[in-house]
Write a protein that holds these residues in place. Structure first.
Motif, mmCIF file in Angstrom:
data_model
loop_
_atom_site.group_PDB
_atom_site.id
_atom_site.type_symbol
_atom_site.label_atom_id
_atom_site.label_comp_id
_atom_site.label_asym_id
_atom_site.label_seq_id
_atom_site.Cartn_x
_atom_site.Cartn_y
_atom_site.Cartn_z
ATOM 1 N N GLU A 27 -3.378 -38.764 -15.083
ATOM 2 C CA GLU A 27 -2.375 -38.577 -15.930
ATOM 3 C C GLU A 27 -2.185 -36.872 -15.901
ATOM 4 O OE1 GLU A 27 -3.118 -41.576 -19.697
ATOM 5 O OE2 GLU A 27 -4.148 -39.911 -19.561
ATOM 6 N N THR A 28 -2.751 -36.333 -15.110
ATOM 7 C CA THR A 28 -2.482 -34.816 -14.887
ATOM 8 C C THR A 28 -2.149 -34.450 -13.687
ATOM 9 O OG1 THR A 28 -3.748 -34.183 -16.931
ATOM 10 C CG2 THR A 28 -3.144 -32.677 -15.395
ATOM 11 N N ASP A 29 -1.050 -33.694 -13.247
ATOM 12 C CA ASP A 29 -1.120 -33.460 -11.853
ATOM 13 C C ASP A 29 -1.748 -32.306 -11.540
ATOM 14 O OD1 ASP A 29 0.155 -30.924 -13.070
ATOM 15 O OD2 ASP A 29 1.590 -30.928 -11.360
ATOM 16 N N GLY A 32 -2.297 -28.885 -12.883
ATOM 17 C CA GLY A 32 -2.685 -28.850 -14.218
ATOM 18 C C GLY A 32 -1.484 -28.222 -15.097
ATOM 19 N N THR A 35 1.170 -32.940 -17.586
ATOM 20 C CA THR A 35 0.270 -33.929 -18.034
ATOM 21 C C THR A 35 1.222 -34.773 -19.334
ATOM 22 O OG1 THR A 35 -2.012 -34.361 -19.007
ATOM 23 C CG2 THR A 35 -0.914 -32.759 -19.897
ATOM 24 N N THR A 37 0.549 -39.157 -21.202
ATOM 25 C CA THR A 37 -0.238 -40.224 -21.760
ATOM 26 C C THR A 37 0.692 -41.161 -21.165
ATOM 27 O OG1 THR A 37 -1.014 -38.993 -23.728
ATOM 28 C CG2 THR A 37 -1.230 -41.592 -23.557
ATOM 29 N N ASN A 70 -0.682 -38.004 -5.922
ATOM 30 C CA ASN A 70 -1.009 -36.962 -6.934
ATOM 31 C C ASN A 70 -0.793 -35.526 -6.370
ATOM 32 O OD1 ASN A 70 -0.661 -36.056 -9.832
ATOM 33 N ND2 ASN A 70 -2.657 -36.562 -10.176
ATOM 34 N N VAL A 78 3.758 -37.897 -12.862
ATOM 35 C CA VAL A 78 2.781 -38.100 -14.032
ATOM 36 C C VAL A 78 3.766 -38.524 -15.507
ATOM 37 C CG1 VAL A 78 0.893 -36.726 -13.202
ATOM 38 C CG2 VAL A 78 2.627 -35.701 -14.485
#
Length: 458
Positions: A27-29, A32, A35, A37, A70, A78
């Motif tokens: 859920e986070t690239d 950073g 992001t 949900t 990712n 994301v």
């Protein structure tokens, strides 16, 4: 049947990740910075499974975000922030790893969208050929994601970007239908090339599941030089002079002292020629036989060269390449950067490099600017540490647009630049692109917020 049950039936319950801790890494690239949900992370292993996932989501009216390795840098893989509390399904393609036998006659291979770049290249080399695109994230980046963003990398000068490597595509549409053109025909004039339309579409039109990819001749002869020049204009001139003398230039990379200092500190190694030039060019020449003597002779004939170090072994070549490829990692160790990927006409590259420090300083006086990139494409990776993303992004992209450039050279628009698309595309172009999007995905379920801003809710 509920959506959760339909997804489990499509891919197997073990490949539907609903638990928050299991979802978190997806859920986070990589940067950073982005992001969100996801309702669930779903990992299909075939085109049929992808199609069933998309059909189930379409029936439920649930959006789908597509993710490969990712390694993207613009937030396109994301989930985005969704204040309405309607999280998407995150469809991850890394189990689509089919890798078929190479066709030496056609110089092509069929690969699943989840095949890693390094695995594809090794497979091609084992058959006496090679793949024409390479980049630093080769161990993580997937070929599907690379086509979806039309990735470029370090060999565009010689072989072009990912779009040029595509000979055929199989993809699942938003409603679960599948289009497949994997015959790899050298000539086919039967209407629109839907496969090439997907290159650069960033997952907004369909989910790429398999690709027919072109391969290139394997050239084991390599020579690499790291060259100090006076400034960016001299670097542009050097490349033009070398291209007139050398047929086999496969890469030309541009670096500056600020980035090289971070790389040397991060790796704990001395940087050759440090401080001797205003800019540095890494040149690689590839050929069937050793091209070292040809490279040396060409450099000696170029008056742009202040000094140079030339690699005479594989170990030394890797050491010089590390100076360029470790930039991204070294910058990230120094802090969380704003990362911008831009290009301008080659004749205006020096103007861009010269104007960037002032543009960044006005928007973020305390920021640290680190620039590097692909010289032949006049493509700069602009990294800004200790800065507010919104202000410096607006300043840099406005500068690039004013120089007739592109706000995204090879990383895509993603979520990060969606609101700036009008700087590089006319209103007529954007309306036409939206019409194409509506034809492929009338419900707007694929990667909402990527490429185009999400329309305001009623």
């Amino acid at each position: 049947m509920t959506l959760a049950a339909a997804l489990a039936a499509a891919v197997g319950p073990e490949h539907v990740l609903i638990d928050r801790d299991l979802r978190a890494s997806f859920e986070t690239d990589w940067t950073g910075r982005f992001t969100g949900t996801a309702r669930a992370v779903v990992r299909p292993a075939s085109t049929g499974q992808v199609a069933r996932v998309l059909a189930a989501c379409a029936e439920a009216g649930v959006p789908v975000v597509v993710q490969g390795g990712n390694t993207g840098l613009v937030g396109g893989g994301v989930p985005g922030p969704d204040p309405a509390g309607d999280p998407p399904i995150l469809l991850v393609t890394t189990r689509l790893t089919e890798l078929c036998a190479v066709s030496p006659a056609a110089r092509q291979v069929t690969a699943g969208a989840g095949v890693r770049l390094a695995a594809l290249a090794a497979h091609a080399r084992s058959a006496g050929l090679d793949f024409g695109v390479d980049l630093a994230a080769r161990d993580s980046a997937t070929v599907g994601g690379m086509v979806a963003t039309n990735a470029g990398g370090i060999k565009v000068l010689r072989h072009g970007s990912m779009r040029e490597q595509v000979a055929g595509v199989e993809a699942a549409l938003a409603d679960g239908r599948v289009i497949s053109r994997l015959d790899g025909l050298a000539k086919d004039s039967t209407g629109y090339d839907l496969g090439h339309l997907l290159a650069g579409s960033e997952g907004t039109l369909a989910v790429i599941t398999r690709l027919r990819l072109r391969l290139v001749a394997r050239e084991d002869g390599r020579a690499v030089a790291f060259v100090a020049v006076r400034d960016t204009a001299a670097a542009v001139g050097l490349l033009a002079a070398l291209r007139a003398r050398l047929a086999g230039i496969s890469a030309a990379e541009l670096c500056f002292d600020a980035g090289l200092t971070l790389v040397g500190r991060h790796l704990g190694v001395p940087v050759p020629l440090a401080g001797t030039g205003g800019a540095y060019v890494l040149i690689e020449v590839a050929a069937q036989a050793d091209p070292l003597d040809d490279l040396l002779a060409a450099l000696q004939a170029c008056d742009q060269v202040i000094d140079a170090t030339v690699a005479s072994s594989a170990t030394e070549r890797a050491r010089l390449w590390q100076l360029r490829e470790a930039h991204t990692e070294a910058i990230s160790v120094a802090g969380l950067p704003v990362k911008l990927d831009v290009s301008v006409p080659a004749g205006r590259l020096a103007e861009l490099v010269g104007a960037l420090p002032e543009a960044v300083a006005v928007a973020a006086p305390a920021a640290q600017l680190v620039v590097f990139g692909h010289l032949a494409e006049a493509n700069l990776h602009v990294n800004i540490l200790q800065a507010d993303a919104g202000e410096v992004t607006s300043a840099v992209l406005a500068l690039v647009a004013g120089l007739g450039g592109s706000i995204s050279s090879e990383h895509g628009i993603g979520r990060a630049k969606a609101r700036y698309l009008g700087l590089s595309r006319s209103q007529a172009e954007i309306e036409l692109m939206r019409a194409v999007k509506a034809a492929f995905d009338p419900l707007g379920l694929l990667n909402p917020g990527v490429l185009f801003p999400v329309p305001p809710r009623a």
